[in-house]
Scaffold this active site. Sequence first.
Site, PDB file in Angstrom:
ATOM      1  N   SER A  12      81.015  58.461  -8.058  1.00  0.00           N
ATOM      2  CA  SER A  12      82.067  58.825  -7.110  1.00  0.00           C
ATOM      3  C   SER A  12      81.799  58.200  -5.749  1.00  0.00           C
ATOM      4  O   SER A  12      82.731  57.870  -5.015  1.00  0.00           O
ATOM      5  CB  SER A  12      82.152  60.348  -6.969  1.00  0.00           C
ATOM      6  OG  SER A  12      80.947  60.857  -6.437  1.00  0.00           O
ATOM      7  N   GLY A  44      81.696  66.642  -6.734  1.00  0.00           N
ATOM      8  CA  GLY A  44      80.976  67.902  -6.914  1.00  0.00           C
ATOM      9  C   GLY A  44      81.730  69.141  -6.489  1.00  0.00           C
ATOM     10  O   GLY A  44      81.349  70.248  -6.872  1.00  0.00           O
ATOM     11  N   CYS A  75      76.424  59.247 -12.471  1.00  0.00           N
ATOM     12  CA  CYS A  75      76.866  60.455 -11.773  1.00  0.00           C
ATOM     13  C   CYS A  75      76.688  61.627 -12.718  1.00  0.00           C
ATOM     14  O   CYS A  75      77.263  61.635 -13.810  1.00  0.00           O
ATOM     15  CB  CYS A  75      78.337  60.318 -11.366  1.00  0.00           C
ATOM     16  SG  CYS A  75      79.085  61.806 -10.676  1.00  0.00           S
ATOM     17  N   CYS A 189      71.618  65.152  -9.128  1.00  0.00           N
ATOM     18  CA  CYS A 189      72.707  64.390  -8.527  1.00  0.00           C
ATOM     19  C   CYS A 189      72.106  63.058  -8.130  1.00  0.00           C
ATOM     20  O   CYS A 189      71.021  63.020  -7.515  1.00  0.00           O
ATOM     21  CB  CYS A 189      73.282  65.113  -7.306  1.00  0.00           C
ATOM     22  SG  CYS A 189      74.482  64.127  -6.369  1.00  0.00           S
TER      23      CYS A 189
END
EC number: 5.1.1.3
Length: 262
Positions: A12, A44, A75, A189
């Site tokens: 992203s 997120g 991701c 993450c």
Amino acid sequence: MSDPRPILFFDSGVGGLSIVAPARRELPAARLIYAADSAGFPYGVKQEAEIAGRVPALLGRLAERYRPRLIVIACNTASTIALGAVRIALDVPIVGTVPAIKPAAAISRTRVIGVLGTAATVRQAYVDDLATRFASDCQVIRHGSADLVTLAEAKLRGEAVSPDAVRDAIAPMLAAPGGDAIDTIVLACTHFPLLSEELAEAVGRPVTFVDGGPGIARRVAYLTQGQTFARDQADLAVFTGDVAPGLDRALARYGFDRVERL
């Protein structure tokens, strides 16, 4: 004959650069494309249905335009929600990025593990399954933080990162019941390894951070074993929206001298 098809990395934002770095070391001859869905950033804080619809459609467009030999969804949020749908939709090998709970459980001595990701990642049933399969004898403390994603992006743009902001972002995980016994933290993450030094300072005691980057690099190398590569074009970074000021310099440090809009 050399094959010019690139390996495509998707995230992203620019957190997936933490996955690109070890992959580039494994496959220095490969041409790489980095695709950031900056128009949809951040994932997120989005609902699962939006991500489940957006990611396969966008990767379909990217695959059609750039004809990659392999796609890495760099991701955790996109992988835990949309990996299966992407594999069904595209006739291209797909490598996902999921929380590295298995290696964390293998090295934890206290049997208390922190899983630090986005809110959308840490609440997924996929993470439940990983914890059950690989860390059933551990206490797994999950914490989601959108602030750390923002801080990682700011750091890559060359901005100063406030130690207090990092400390505040992880405080709920450390303050949770059992949090004082955490000895291993899964960086779930891809943005978070970019803040590894700041996170270590914020924890304030010895812990081991684990992320999926090295394992993904090995997986990509395995899946492309025996293939030939040709770098007939420069590596490329692609954005679906605006490119924030300062990111061009960070991208160049990771080997992406060209930037274009999708």
